[in-house]
Design a protein around this motif. Structure first.
Motif, PDB file in Angstrom:
ATOM      1  N   LYS A   1      -1.201  -7.899   5.336  1.00  0.00           N
ATOM      2  CA  LYS A   1      -0.338  -8.073   6.507  1.00  0.00           C
ATOM      3  C   LYS A   1       0.633  -6.916   6.568  1.00  0.00           C
ATOM      4  CE  LYS A   1       2.086 -10.676   9.521  1.00  0.00           C
ATOM      5  NZ  LYS A   1       1.689 -11.515  10.572  1.00  0.00           N
ATOM      6  N   GLU A   2       0.820  -6.367   7.764  1.00  0.00           N
ATOM      7  CA  GLU A   2       1.786  -5.290   7.957  1.00  0.00           C
ATOM      8  C   GLU A   2       3.105  -5.881   8.435  1.00  0.00           C
ATOM      9  OE1 GLU A   2       1.718  -1.185  10.353  1.00  0.00           O
ATOM     10  OE2 GLU A   2      -0.061  -1.614   9.154  1.00  0.00           O
ATOM     11  N   LEU A   3       4.171  -5.560   7.722  1.00  0.00           N
ATOM     12  CA  LEU A   3       5.518  -6.034   8.070  1.00  0.00           C
ATOM     13  C   LEU A   3       6.474  -4.859   8.117  1.00  0.00           C
ATOM     14  CD1 LEU A   3       5.749  -9.129   5.658  1.00  0.00           C
ATOM     15  CD2 LEU A   3       5.290  -9.172   8.115  1.00  0.00           C
ATOM     16  N   ASP A   4       7.521  -4.972   8.914  1.00  0.00           N
ATOM     17  CA  ASP A   4       8.552  -3.934   9.016  1.00  0.00           C
ATOM     18  C   ASP A   4       9.535  -4.122   7.858  1.00  0.00           C
ATOM     19  OD1 ASP A   4       9.932  -1.783   9.962  1.00  0.00           O
ATOM     20  OD2 ASP A   4      10.768  -2.811  11.715  1.00  0.00           O
ATOM     21  N   CYS A   5       9.081  -3.725   6.664  1.00  0.00           N
ATOM     22  CA  CYS A   5       9.790  -4.042   5.422  1.00  0.00           C
ATOM     23  C   CYS A   5       9.655  -2.863   4.456  1.00  0.00           C
ATOM     24  CB  CYS A   5       9.202  -5.319   4.827  1.00  0.00           C
ATOM     25  SG  CYS A   5       9.815  -5.747   3.200  1.00  0.00           S
ATOM     26  N   GLU A   6      10.752  -2.220   4.160  1.00  0.00           N
ATOM     27  CA  GLU A   6      10.723  -1.096   3.217  1.00  0.00           C
ATOM     28  C   GLU A   6      10.764  -1.624   1.787  1.00  0.00           C
ATOM     29  OE1 GLU A   6      13.035   3.093   2.232  1.00  0.00           O
ATOM     30  OE2 GLU A   6      13.859   1.737   3.714  1.00  0.00           O
ATOM     31  N   VAL A   7       9.954  -0.998   0.939  1.00  0.00           N
ATOM     32  CA  VAL A   7       9.906  -1.379  -0.472  1.00  0.00           C
ATOM     33  C   VAL A   7      10.733  -0.404  -1.281  1.00  0.00           C
ATOM     34  CG1 VAL A   7       8.398  -1.747  -2.467  1.00  0.00           C
ATOM     35  CG2 VAL A   7       7.630  -2.359  -0.177  1.00  0.00           C
TER      36      VAL A   7
ATOM     37  N   LYS B   1      13.804  -0.905   7.029  1.00  0.00           N
ATOM     38  CA  LYS B   1      12.778  -1.179   8.034  1.00  0.00           C
ATOM     39  C   LYS B   1      11.780  -0.025   8.067  1.00  0.00           C
ATOM     40  CE  LYS B   1      14.857  -4.644  10.638  1.00  0.00           C
ATOM     41  NZ  LYS B   1      14.114  -5.855  10.520  1.00  0.00           N
ATOM     42  N   VAL B   2      10.628  -0.217   7.440  1.00  0.00           N
ATOM     43  CA  VAL B   2       9.520   0.728   7.442  1.00  0.00           C
ATOM     44  C   VAL B   2       8.248  -0.106   7.479  1.00  0.00           C
ATOM     45  CG1 VAL B   2       8.264   2.477   6.101  1.00  0.00           C
ATOM     46  CG2 VAL B   2      10.762   2.496   6.121  1.00  0.00           C
ATOM     47  N   MET B   3       7.323   0.206   8.386  1.00  0.00           N
ATOM     48  CA  MET B   3       6.076  -0.564   8.456  1.00  0.00           C
ATOM     49  C   MET B   3       5.304  -0.381   7.146  1.00  0.00           C
ATOM     50  SD  MET B   3       6.280  -2.250  11.161  1.00  0.00           S
ATOM     51  CE  MET B   3       4.699  -3.030  11.229  1.00  0.00           C
ATOM     52  N   THR B   4       5.034  -1.499   6.485  1.00  0.00           N
ATOM     53  CA  THR B   4       4.391  -1.493   5.173  1.00  0.00           C
ATOM     54  C   THR B   4       3.286  -2.530   5.160  1.00  0.00           C
ATOM     55  OG1 THR B   4       6.511  -0.908   4.158  1.00  0.00           O
ATOM     56  CG2 THR B   4       4.804  -1.760   2.689  1.00  0.00           C
ATOM     57  N   ARG B   5       2.111  -2.154   4.633  1.00  0.00           N
ATOM     58  CA  ARG B   5       1.008  -3.109   4.496  1.00  0.00           C
ATOM     59  C   ARG B   5       1.126  -3.793   3.140  1.00  0.00           C
ATOM     60  NH1 ARG B   5      -2.885  -4.937   7.090  1.00  0.00           N
ATOM     61  NH2 ARG B   5      -2.742  -3.366   8.703  1.00  0.00           N
ATOM     62  N   PHE B   6       1.161  -5.130   3.176  1.00  0.00           N
ATOM     63  CA  PHE B   6       1.265  -5.933   1.969  1.00  0.00           C
ATOM     64  C   PHE B   6      -0.044  -6.648   1.673  1.00  0.00           C
ATOM     65  CE2 PHE B   6       5.703  -5.489   3.113  1.00  0.00           C
ATOM     66  CZ  PHE B   6       6.317  -5.311   1.887  1.00  0.00           C
TER      67      PHE B   6
ATOM     68  N   LYS C   1       0.846  -1.193   0.000  1.00  0.00           N
ATOM     69  CA  LYS C   1       0.000   0.000   0.000  1.00  0.00           C
ATOM     70  C   LYS C   1       0.880   1.241   0.000  1.00  0.00           C
ATOM     71  CE  LYS C   1      -4.065   2.102   1.652  1.00  0.00           C
ATOM     72  NZ  LYS C   1      -5.312   1.943   2.290  1.00  0.00           N
ATOM     73  N   TYR C   2       0.641   2.100  -0.968  1.00  0.00           N
ATOM     74  CA  TYR C   2       1.352   3.365  -1.076  1.00  0.00           C
ATOM     75  C   TYR C   2       0.294   4.438  -1.279  1.00  0.00           C
ATOM     76  CZ  TYR C   2       4.621   6.936  -2.603  1.00  0.00           C
ATOM     77  OH  TYR C   2       5.347   8.106  -2.709  1.00  0.00           O
ATOM     78  N   TRP C   3      -0.012   5.172  -0.235  1.00  0.00           N
ATOM     79  CA  TRP C   3      -1.098   6.144  -0.198  1.00  0.00           C
ATOM     80  C   TRP C   3      -2.418   5.445  -0.522  1.00  0.00           C
ATOM     81  CZ3 TRP C   3      -0.015  10.647   2.097  1.00  0.00           C
ATOM     82  CH2 TRP C   3       1.309  11.022   2.161  1.00  0.00           C
ATOM     83  N   THR C   4      -2.967   5.675  -1.697  1.00  0.00           N
ATOM     84  CA  THR C   4      -4.248   5.032  -2.027  1.00  0.00           C
ATOM     85  C   THR C   4      -4.102   3.954  -3.100  1.00  0.00           C
ATOM     86  OG1 THR C   4      -4.736   6.706  -3.693  1.00  0.00           O
ATOM     87  CG2 THR C   4      -5.548   7.118  -1.451  1.00  0.00           C
ATOM     88  N   THR C   5      -2.882   3.641  -3.489  1.00  0.00           N
ATOM     89  CA  THR C   5      -2.667   2.649  -4.541  1.00  0.00           C
ATOM     90  C   THR C   5      -1.998   1.397  -3.971  1.00  0.00           C
ATOM     91  OG1 THR C   5      -0.495   3.523  -5.149  1.00  0.00           O
ATOM     92  CG2 THR C   5      -2.424   4.476  -6.267  1.00  0.00           C
ATOM     93  N   TRP C   6      -1.961   0.347  -4.771  1.00  0.00           N
ATOM     94  CA  TRP C   6      -1.331  -0.926  -4.401  1.00  0.00           C
ATOM     95  C   TRP C   6      -0.359  -1.347  -5.510  1.00  0.00           C
ATOM     96  CZ3 TRP C   6      -1.878  -3.616   0.152  1.00  0.00           C
ATOM     97  CH2 TRP C   6      -2.870  -3.157   1.007  1.00  0.00           C
TER      98      TRP C   6
END
Length: 170
Positions: A164-170, A135-140, A100-105
């Motif tokens: 799922k939210e993971l501490d993973c920077e994209v 390490k950035v909280m990201t919803r996948f 999830k990046y703002w309102t897009t996937w």
């Protein structure tokens, strides 16, 4: 129509055709599932879905432990699984891991894996691994389009693992 003829026309095991043969059927199915992802109404497919004599399960997005540490920040992914009541000719999974990046996937990674032709009763896709860059909280979220060939026919199903939210920077 050749398959219909080979099976004895309307008196054979296939009966009468329900529709004309659909040229380019794979692309039509992909376009349908892409439309679902873009907000058009469709049946929910978050759990196990049946297609032909098989069922497909998206499984959960998780930290991959056997894919190494990636760039030192971990590896995220999921392993969709198809199992069948009878042997089929082939099973194929086309999967996307999105974030999830703002309102897009947008897609983080895409992978396709399939069985070799021949009798097969189950298949687990294991090549969908995203190597985190920090390490950035990201919803996948994700999607798998399953394709099986059974009895000369192609069947499609799409499933979506829970986000799922993971501490993973994209």
């Amino acid at each position: 129509m050749t398959k219909w003829q080979q099976h004895g026309w309307e008196a054979g095991s296939l009966g009468y055709p329900a529709t004309d043969e659909i040229p380019n059927g794979d692309n039509i199915a992909i376009a349908y599932f892409d439309a679902i992802e873009n907000g058009q109404p469709a049946p929910a497919a978050r759990g196990t879905v049946s297609y032909g004599p098989c069922k497909i399960e998206p499984r959960y997005i998780h930290w991959r432990t056997r894919s190494g540490t990636g760039m030192g920040y971990g590896v995220a992914g999921f392993k969709p699984y198809t199992w069948c009541d009878v042997a089929v000719e082939s099973i194929k999974h086309e999967s996307d891991l999105r974030y999830k990046y703002w309102t897009t996937w947008p897609r983080a990674i895409s992978a396709t894996e399939q069985t070799t032709m021949g009798p097969v009763i189950s298949f687990e896709q294991k090549n969908l691994s995203f190597h985190c860059t920090g390490k950035v909280m990201t919803r996948f979220g994700g999607r798998t389009m399953g394709t099986i060939i059974y009895g000369g026919k192609t069947y499609y199903a799409a499933v979506y693992p829970p986000t799922k939210e993971l501490d993973c920077e994209v």
